[in-house]
Scaffold this active site. Structure first.
Site, short mmCIF file in Angstrom:
data_model
loop_
_atom_site.label_atom_id
_atom_site.label_comp_id
_atom_site.label_asym_id
_atom_site.label_seq_id
_atom_site.Cartn_x
_atom_site.Cartn_y
_atom_site.Cartn_z
N GLY A 63 44.88 34.97 33.14
CA GLY A 63 44.42 33.87 32.27
C GLY A 63 45.58 33.11 31.67
N ARG A 78 38.70 46.38 44.49
CA ARG A 78 38.15 45.41 43.53
C ARG A 78 36.70 45.79 43.18
NH1 ARG A 78 41.20 42.52 47.44
NH2 ARG A 78 42.77 41.12 46.58
N ASP A 82 43.84 33.89 48.56
CA ASP A 82 44.04 34.57 49.85
C ASP A 82 44.63 33.59 50.88
OD1 ASP A 82 42.92 36.82 48.68
OD2 ASP A 82 40.90 36.30 49.31
N ARG A 99 48.28 33.20 50.18
CA ARG A 99 49.03 34.38 50.67
C ARG A 99 49.18 34.30 52.19
NH1 ARG A 99 46.14 38.67 46.54
NH2 ARG A 99 47.71 38.48 44.91
N HIS A 149 36.20 38.37 49.14
CA HIS A 149 37.54 38.54 48.55
C HIS A 149 37.82 40.04 48.38
CE1 HIS A 149 41.04 37.85 46.12
NE2 HIS A 149 40.50 38.40 45.04
N1 LIG Z 1 39.82 36.40 42.04
C1 LIG Z 1 41.09 36.67 42.23
O1 LIG Z 1 41.71 36.18 43.18
C2 LIG Z 1 41.81 37.61 41.28
C3 LIG Z 1 43.21 37.81 41.37
C4 LIG Z 1 43.83 38.65 40.45
C5 LIG Z 1 43.08 39.28 39.46
N2 LIG Z 1 41.73 39.08 39.43
C6 LIG Z 1 40.88 39.69 38.41
O2 LIG Z 1 41.02 38.95 37.20
C7 LIG Z 1 40.72 39.79 36.09
C8 LIG Z 1 41.85 39.68 35.06
O3 LIG Z 1 43.04 40.25 35.57
P1 LIG Z 1 44.33 40.33 34.65
O4 LIG Z 1 45.40 40.88 35.51
O5 LIG Z 1 44.54 39.04 33.92
O6 LIG Z 1 43.86 41.45 33.59
P2 LIG Z 1 44.42 41.67 32.10
O7 LIG Z 1 44.00 43.03 31.69
O8 LIG Z 1 45.86 41.31 32.04
O9 LIG Z 1 43.62 40.58 31.26
C9 LIG Z 1 42.25 40.63 31.05
C10 LIG Z 1 41.99 40.12 29.64
O10 LIG Z 1 40.57 40.03 29.45
C11 LIG Z 1 40.35 40.28 28.08
N3 LIG Z 1 38.94 40.58 27.83
C12 LIG Z 1 38.25 41.71 28.10
N4 LIG Z 1 36.96 41.58 27.71
C13 LIG Z 1 36.84 40.33 27.19
C14 LIG Z 1 35.78 39.59 26.62
N5 LIG Z 1 34.54 40.12 26.51
N6 LIG Z 1 36.00 38.33 26.19
C15 LIG Z 1 37.24 37.78 26.30
N7 LIG Z 1 38.30 38.43 26.82
C16 LIG Z 1 38.10 39.69 27.26
C17 LIG Z 1 41.28 41.45 27.75
O11 LIG Z 1 41.49 41.58 26.35
C18 LIG Z 1 42.53 41.05 28.53
O12 LIG Z 1 43.44 40.35 27.72
C19 LIG Z 1 40.53 41.20 36.67
O13 LIG Z 1 39.16 41.46 36.86
C20 LIG Z 1 41.24 41.11 38.02
O14 LIG Z 1 40.76 42.06 38.94
C21 LIG Z 1 41.10 38.27 40.31
#
Ligand SMILES: NC(=O)c1ccc[n+]([C@@H]2O[C@H](COP(=O)([O-])OP(=O)(O)OC[C@H]3O[C@@H](n4cnc5c(N)ncnc54)[C@H](O)[C@@H]3O)[C@@H](O)[C@H]2O)c1
Length: 309
Positions: free
Chosen positions: A13, A89, A149, A152, A176
């Protein structure tokens, strides 16, 4: 004036917010997280680069105050837990489904016209969950996975060819997931020249295999899932919508017969513009690719069946 909210100020994020700001993709960005102070801190850190980098976008961080997200054009959902080494995942579904559902309800309360970009994993299933529970038209729900993807895939192709990644064409469709994504090697090209004519078949197969485990490789190296390319890919999707760019990007979209599938969200080539997914483009797949897509859809359906909605 364009406004984007990014939910989840974690690795993905915050990186997405940083790219949105540094590339001036939106006029205003709000970063929101449940963790006290986290989004405020990350937003302040990013905004302290404004003078150095000559930035105009306004970024603010808030803790769980959805009123501040009101009137967003696009909302990116990254909240949830990421995978750890050895995890798939799909194993994240239990925790993340609850988070994605409550976050979607909250953002739509204040931004009823927003286009949602879902990043949280398992992404195809989380995107489907938003479809099932939000009542939004399908064009306004975009799953981000194929953008990453495909990036990559192009990276590994560029390394194999010793070429500039910007001159590579390549797209990944399907789910994915490490075993469900489909790098379309037949359509991979370097400046319009088929990649299959530029390297041995085994090398191209290795490029595809490396792409499929691209996320897992980084998770092993980093101890958690990657964030620079995922955050940038999410920002790319936002930019295509905000800028009404009509770019063709692989996204998880609700299928209603396209590619022979229905009632699931899965990666397909989409034209993105101000209305979100404006068109699903049906590539002419050969029998082998069709079978891979069918199997991929079967796996995504199976993960979806774990949802309680
Ligand atoms: N789609 C993709 O291509 C892709 C790629 C990488 C990661 N991801 C996914 O993205 C997600 C985030 O990954 P990350 O590495 O940033 O994780 P992270 O743990 O660094 O960040 C996640 C954040 O979400 C927050 N959070 C949890 N519950 C919440 C809520 N109810 N409201 C608001 N915030 C909340 C946490 O406090 C944390 O700061 C994971 O599910 C990961 O698997 C997806």
């Amino acid at each position: 004036m364009s406004k984007v909210t990014v939910v989840g100020a974690g690795n993905v994020g915050a990186t997405c917010a940083n790219v949105l700001v540094t590339q001036g993709i939106a006029d205003e960005v709000v970063l929101i997280d449940i963790k006290e102070g986290l989004s405020e801190g990350k937003a302040m850190d990013i905004m302290q680069t404004a003078n150095i980098l000559n930035l105009d976008t306004r970024l603010t961080g808030v803790t769980n105050d959805y009123e501040k997200t009101a009137g967003s054009d696009v909302v990116v959902i990254t909240s949830g837990i990421p995978r750890k080494p050895g995890m798939t995942r799909e194993e994240l579904i239990g925790v993340n489904a609850g988070i994605v559902k409550s976050v979607t309800d909250n953002v739509l309360k204040y931004s009823p016209n927003a286009i949602i970009v879902c990043v949280s994993n398992p992404m195809d299933t989380m995107t489907y969950l938003i479809h099932k529970t939000s009542g939004l038209p399908k064009n306004r729900i975009i799953g981000m996975g194929g953008a990453l993807d495909s990036a990559r895939f192009k990276y590994f192709l560029s390394v194999a060819l010793g070429a500039n990644p910007n001159e590579i064409e390549g797209i990944v469709i399907g789910g994915h997931g490490d075993t469900t994504m489909i790098p379309l090697v037949r359509y991979a090209a370097y400046r319009g020249i088929p990649a299959s004519t530029l390297m041995p078949a085994e090398q191209l197969e290795k490029v595809a295999a490396d792409t499929m485990v691209g996320g897992a490789t980084l998770t092993k190296l980093l101890g958690t899932s990657a964030w620079y390319a995922p955050g940038a890919a999410a920002a790319q999707v936002v930019g295509a919508v905000i800028g009404d760019q009509k770019k063709l990007i692989s996204c998880s979209a609700l299928l209603e017969g396209e590619y022979g599938e229905k009632d699931l969200c899965i990666g397909v080539p989409c034209i993105l513009g101000k209305n979100g997914i404006e068109k699903i483009v049906e590539f002419d797949l050969n029998e082998e690719e069709k079978e891979l897509f069918r199997k991929s859809a079967e796996a995504v359906h199976k993960t979806n069946s774990a949802l309680s909605c």
